[in-house]
Design a protein around this motif. Sequence first.
Motif, PDB file in Angstrom:
ATOM      1  N   ASP A  19       0.829  -1.209   0.000  1.00 42.77           N
ATOM      2  CA  ASP A  19       0.000   0.000   0.000  1.00 42.77           C
ATOM      3  C   ASP A  19       0.864   1.259   0.000  1.00 42.77           C
ATOM      4  OD1 ASP A  19      -2.143  -1.641  -0.020  1.00 42.77           O
ATOM      5  OD2 ASP A  19      -2.727  -1.321   2.077  1.00 42.77           O
ATOM      6  N   ALA A  20       1.965   1.191   0.765  1.00 44.09           N
ATOM      7  CA  ALA A  20       2.847   2.359   0.822  1.00 44.09           C
ATOM      8  C   ALA A  20       3.389   2.667  -0.570  1.00 44.09           C
ATOM      9  CB  ALA A  20       3.995   2.100   1.784  1.00 44.09           C
ATOM     10  N   ALA A  21       3.756   1.622  -1.310  1.00 46.63           N
ATOM     11  CA  ALA A  21       4.285   1.826  -2.661  1.00 46.63           C
ATOM     12  C   ALA A  21       3.176   2.322  -3.595  1.00 46.63           C
ATOM     13  CB  ALA A  21       4.898   0.535  -3.186  1.00 46.63           C
ATOM     14  N   SER A  22       1.975   1.786  -3.445  1.00 41.63           N
ATOM     15  CA  SER A  22       0.858   2.248  -4.279  1.00 41.63           C
ATOM     16  C   SER A  22       0.558   3.710  -3.995  1.00 41.63           C
ATOM     17  CB  SER A  22      -0.422   1.449  -3.993  1.00 41.63           C
ATOM     18  OG  SER A  22      -0.206   0.097  -4.253  1.00 41.63           O
ATOM     19  N   ASN A  23       0.534   4.048  -2.695  1.00 44.95           N
ATOM     20  CA  ASN A  23       0.252   5.443  -2.334  1.00 44.95           C
ATOM     21  C   ASN A  23       1.327   6.390  -2.833  1.00 44.95           C
ATOM     22  OD1 ASN A  23      -2.052   4.619  -1.072  1.00 44.95           O
ATOM     23  ND2 ASN A  23      -1.133   4.555   0.967  1.00 44.95           N
ATOM     24  N   ALA A  24       2.540   5.861  -2.972  1.00 46.68           N
ATOM     25  CA  ALA A  24       3.624   6.709  -3.464  1.00 46.68           C
ATOM     26  C   ALA A  24       3.571   6.835  -4.983  1.00 46.68           C
ATOM     27  CB  ALA A  24       4.961   6.142  -3.021  1.00 46.68           C
ATOM     28  N   GLY A  25       2.627   6.164  -5.618  1.00 46.06           N
ATOM     29  CA  GLY A  25       2.437   6.356  -7.052  1.00 46.06           C
ATOM     30  C   GLY A  25       2.691   5.149  -7.926  1.00 46.06           C
ATOM     31  N   ALA A  26       2.838   3.960  -7.354  1.00 46.88           N
ATOM     32  CA  ALA A  26       3.080   2.782  -8.188  1.00 46.88           C
ATOM     33  C   ALA A  26       1.787   2.346  -8.868  1.00 46.88           C
ATOM     34  CB  ALA A  26       3.610   1.643  -7.328  1.00 46.88           C
ATOM     35  N   SER A  27       1.897   1.949 -10.131  1.00 47.64           N
ATOM     36  CA  SER A  27       0.699   1.463 -10.826  1.00 47.64           C
ATOM     37  C   SER A  27       0.464   0.010 -10.453  1.00 47.64           C
ATOM     38  CB  SER A  27       0.868   1.597 -12.333  1.00 47.64           C
ATOM     39  OG  SER A  27       1.960   0.821 -12.767  1.00 47.64           O
ATOM     40  N   GLN A  28       1.534  -0.732 -10.251  1.00 43.95           N
ATOM     41  CA  GLN A  28       1.436  -2.135  -9.874  1.00 43.95           C
ATOM     42  C   GLN A  28       2.577  -2.466  -8.940  1.00 43.95           C
ATOM     43  OE1 GLN A  28       1.256  -4.446 -13.512  1.00 43.95           O
ATOM     44  NE2 GLN A  28      -0.239  -5.748 -12.477  1.00 43.95           N
ATOM     45  N   VAL A  29       2.314  -3.278  -7.933  1.00 45.12           N
ATOM     46  CA  VAL A  29       3.374  -3.635  -6.992  1.00 45.12           C
ATOM     47  C   VAL A  29       3.504  -5.150  -6.921  1.00 45.12           C
ATOM     48  CG1 VAL A  29       4.252  -3.361  -4.645  1.00 45.12           C
ATOM     49  CG2 VAL A  29       2.743  -1.619  -5.590  1.00 45.12           C
ATOM     50  N   PHE A  30       4.719  -5.637  -7.070  1.00 49.03           N
ATOM     51  CA  PHE A  30       4.995  -7.063  -6.934  1.00 49.03           C
ATOM     52  C   PHE A  30       5.988  -7.250  -5.796  1.00 49.03           C
ATOM     53  CE2 PHE A  30       4.137  -6.400 -11.453  1.00 49.03           C
ATOM     54  CZ  PHE A  30       3.129  -7.336 -11.668  1.00 49.03           C
ATOM     55  N   LEU A  31       5.928  -8.433  -5.188  1.00 48.46           N
ATOM     56  CA  LEU A  31       6.886  -8.737  -4.122  1.00 48.46           C
ATOM     57  C   LEU A  31       7.770  -9.898  -4.564  1.00 48.46           C
ATOM     58  CD1 LEU A  31       4.537  -8.548  -0.985  1.00 48.46           C
ATOM     59  CD2 LEU A  31       5.891  -6.724  -1.994  1.00 48.46           C
ATOM     60  N   ILE A  32       8.961  -9.948  -4.008  1.00 48.31           N
ATOM     61  CA  ILE A  32       9.880 -11.064  -4.303  1.00 48.31           C
ATOM     62  C   ILE A  32      10.553 -11.489  -3.005  1.00 48.31           C
ATOM     63  CG2 ILE A  32      11.776  -9.478  -4.937  1.00 48.31           C
ATOM     64  CD1 ILE A  32      12.697 -11.568  -7.009  1.00 48.31           C
ATOM     65  N   GLU A  33      10.799 -12.782  -2.868  1.00 46.23           N
ATOM     66  CA  GLU A  33      11.478 -13.302  -1.671  1.00 46.23           C
ATOM     67  C   GLU A  33      12.956 -12.938  -1.738  1.00 46.23           C
ATOM     68  OE1 GLU A  33      10.002 -15.001   0.765  1.00 46.23           O
ATOM     69  OE2 GLU A  33       8.040 -15.195  -0.201  1.00 46.23           O
ATOM     70  N   GLU A  34      13.508 -12.573  -0.591  1.00 43.89           N
ATOM     71  CA  GLU A  34      14.901 -12.116  -0.573  1.00 43.89           C
ATOM     72  C   GLU A  34      15.932 -13.144  -1.081  1.00 43.89           C
ATOM     73  OE1 GLU A  34      16.277 -10.346   3.094  1.00 43.89           O
ATOM     74  OE2 GLU A  34      17.846  -9.330   1.960  1.00 43.89           O
ATOM     75  N   PRO A  35      15.863 -14.409  -0.663  1.00 45.33           N
ATOM     76  CA  PRO A  35      16.892 -15.349  -1.166  1.00 45.33           C
ATOM     77  C   PRO A  35      16.826 -15.531  -2.681  1.00 45.33           C
ATOM     78  CG  PRO A  35      15.593 -16.350   0.604  1.00 45.33           C
ATOM     79  CD  PRO A  35      14.932 -15.052   0.282  1.00 45.33           C
ATOM     80  N   MET A  36      15.608 -15.472  -3.244  1.00 37.88           N
ATOM     81  CA  MET A  36      15.468 -15.600  -4.697  1.00 37.88           C
ATOM     82  C   MET A  36      16.127 -14.400  -5.379  1.00 37.88           C
ATOM     83  SD  MET A  36      14.522 -17.221  -7.306  1.00 37.88           S
ATOM     84  CE  MET A  36      13.455 -18.560  -6.824  1.00 37.88           C
ATOM     85  N   ALA A  37      15.859 -13.217  -4.858  1.00 36.79           N
ATOM     86  CA  ALA A  37      16.454 -12.008  -5.435  1.00 36.79           C
ATOM     87  C   ALA A  37      17.978 -12.070  -5.322  1.00 36.79           C
ATOM     88  CB  ALA A  37      15.915 -10.771  -4.721  1.00 36.79           C
ATOM     89  N   ALA A  38      18.458 -12.536  -4.175  1.00 33.82           N
ATOM     90  CA  ALA A  38      19.908 -12.619  -3.961  1.00 33.82           C
ATOM     91  C   ALA A  38      20.542 -13.568  -4.984  1.00 33.82           C
ATOM     92  CB  ALA A  38      20.199 -13.115  -2.540  1.00 33.82           C
ATOM     93  N   ALA A  39      19.879 -14.709  -5.201  1.00 33.29           N
ATOM     94  CA  ALA A  39      20.430 -15.709  -6.126  1.00 33.29           C
ATOM     95  C   ALA A  39      20.425 -15.198  -7.567  1.00 33.29           C
ATOM     96  CB  ALA A  39      19.634 -17.000  -6.009  1.00 33.29           C
ATOM     97  N   ILE A  40      19.355 -14.509  -7.964  1.00 38.39           N
ATOM     98  CA  ILE A  40      19.301 -13.950  -9.325  1.00 38.39           C
ATOM     99  C   ILE A  40      20.405 -12.900  -9.472  1.00 38.39           C
ATOM    100  CG2 ILE A  40      17.924 -12.602 -10.980  1.00 38.39           C
ATOM    101  CD1 ILE A  40      15.400 -13.893  -9.757  1.00 38.39           C
ATOM    102  N   GLY A  41      20.545 -12.064  -8.448  1.00 43.05           N
ATOM    103  CA  GLY A  41      21.566 -11.009  -8.476  1.00 43.05           C
ATOM    104  C   GLY A  41      22.971 -11.583  -8.560  1.00 43.05           C
ATOM    105  N   ALA A  42      23.165 -12.761  -7.969  1.00 39.30           N
ATOM    106  CA  ALA A  42      24.497 -13.387  -7.974  1.00 39.30           C
ATOM    107  C   ALA A  42      24.692 -14.271  -9.200  1.00 39.30           C
ATOM    108  CB  ALA A  42      24.699 -14.191  -6.698  1.00 39.30           C
ATOM    109  N   ASP A  43      23.716 -14.209 -10.131  1.00 35.88           N
ATOM    110  CA  ASP A  43      23.842 -14.957 -11.387  1.00 35.88           C
ATOM    111  C   ASP A  43      23.845 -16.468 -11.199  1.00 35.88           C
ATOM    112  OD1 ASP A  43      23.723 -14.239 -13.937  1.00 35.88           O
ATOM    113  OD2 ASP A  43      25.753 -13.383 -14.056  1.00 35.88           O
ATOM    114  N   MET A  44      23.122 -16.940 -10.223  1.00 39.44           N
ATOM    115  CA  MET A  44      23.064 -18.384  -9.977  1.00 39.44           C
ATOM    116  C   MET A  44      22.033 -19.011 -10.915  1.00 39.44           C
ATOM    117  SD  MET A  44      23.470 -18.003  -5.897  1.00 39.44           S
ATOM    118  CE  MET A  44      23.089 -19.667  -5.424  1.00 39.44           C
ATOM    119  N   PRO A  45      22.138 -20.323 -11.189  1.00 41.32           N
ATOM    120  CA  PRO A  45      21.274 -20.937 -12.216  1.00 41.32           C
ATOM    121  C   PRO A  45      19.857 -21.234 -11.707  1.00 41.32           C
ATOM    122  CG  PRO A  45      22.705 -22.586 -11.269  1.00 41.32           C
ATOM    123  CD  PRO A  45      23.072 -21.300 -10.599  1.00 41.32           C
ATOM    124  N   VAL A  46      19.133 -20.203 -11.247  1.00 42.07           N
ATOM    125  CA  VAL A  46      17.838 -20.443 -10.585  1.00 42.07           C
ATOM    126  C   VAL A  46      16.731 -20.967 -11.501  1.00 42.07           C
ATOM    127  CG1 VAL A  46      18.266 -18.734  -8.763  1.00 42.07           C
ATOM    128  CG2 VAL A  46      17.036 -18.045 -10.811  1.00 42.07           C
TER     129      VAL A  46
END
Length: 346
Positions: free
Chosen positions: A127-154
Amino acid sequence: MWFQRFFKIMSHDMAIDLGTANTVVYVRGRGVVLNEPSVVAIETLNGIQRVKAVGEDAKVMMGKTPDAIEAIRPLRDGVIADIDVAEQMIKHFIQKVHGPRRFPRWPEIVICVPSGSTKVERRAIRDAASNAGASQVFLIEEPMAAAIGADMPVTEPIGSMVVDIGGGTTEVAVLSLRGLAYTTSVRTGGDKMDEAISSYVRRNHNLLIGEATAERIKKEVGVALMPADGKGQTIHIKGRDLVNGVPKEISINQGQLAEALSEPVGTIVEGVRIALENTAPELAADIVDQGIVLTGGGALLEGIDEVLRRETGLPVTVAEDPLTCVALGTGRALEEEVFRGVLSTG
Ligand SMILES: Nc1ncnc2c1ncn2[C@@H]1O[C@H](COP(=O)(O)OP(=O)(O)OP(=O)(O)O)[C@@H](O)[C@H]1O
Ligand SMILES: [Mg+2]
């Protein structure tokens, strides 16, 4: 169509790593544009609260504020401790990056939330992101984001393990085929290391030091592994004497820091061990080849990779830029179609 692509580029779509220690913002096509402490300074005047400073400006006030101002970390221990302040902080950072409303389309925002957050807290963040002006908000789990960022074969049928050592928590996860095959979270990270240093100097030197001083010592000379000579480098630290209350200076060496940090480091090792014990055999076999990748600021603690290597017997590497790895992965999940499946809406 070219104009659709143009709008996409001009829209300031964002990926936000809402960390307990730092918030990092990534903008589509531009990369990481903001990296600031997750701190808000609140001023109370005549019973009315107002935001005095956010991020870097607020962190320098920590431990040094007069009575009317309080520097708050709205996220602590991997959970949201003060949702109202967290909301204000998110809005502030989004607006700082987005600037005045001059773009043809509201931005899409992907947020990486602390894993310990409840459904209610996740909704509040959205809601905070929507109120700040986002048209759509998605969430991602931290370990998944970390693995993608580290270029792991997810996205492949290959098991890999990521250990994200943040400020509040350490997330240990086994990933395969865009999913988290196993995940565990221990409430030990950089903050607990800072606390361990503070209590060590209090117990052994009768010296009181602030949070910021403990963190600085950890970053400059902290070690996870006992130096070969038992001492290593020596540094001087200043604080307040517990007995007579006056400022004083003492010296401490890396051997003593290794001793002070052994408990939080041990807890992290234990978390990794539990995850390995709970990993399905086929995936465990992959991890033997792939090794373990460390992300998060805590991965920068000197020697922590070596401790994990010795304790697990597995190859351990530190991601290229541990402090922005999660934001980078969140950004790639926003930009690259193959990762769309890892995003959720609630
Ligand atoms: N060189 C360093 N050595 C040791 N620790 C470090 C170093 N640099 C940063 N840190 C620590 O890393 C932590 C911050 O890491 P990071 O930004 O990944 O956490 P976060 O994402 O905000 O937290 P969380 O993931 O738990 O929500 C802080 O505790 C900080 O002191
Ligand atoms: Mg983090």
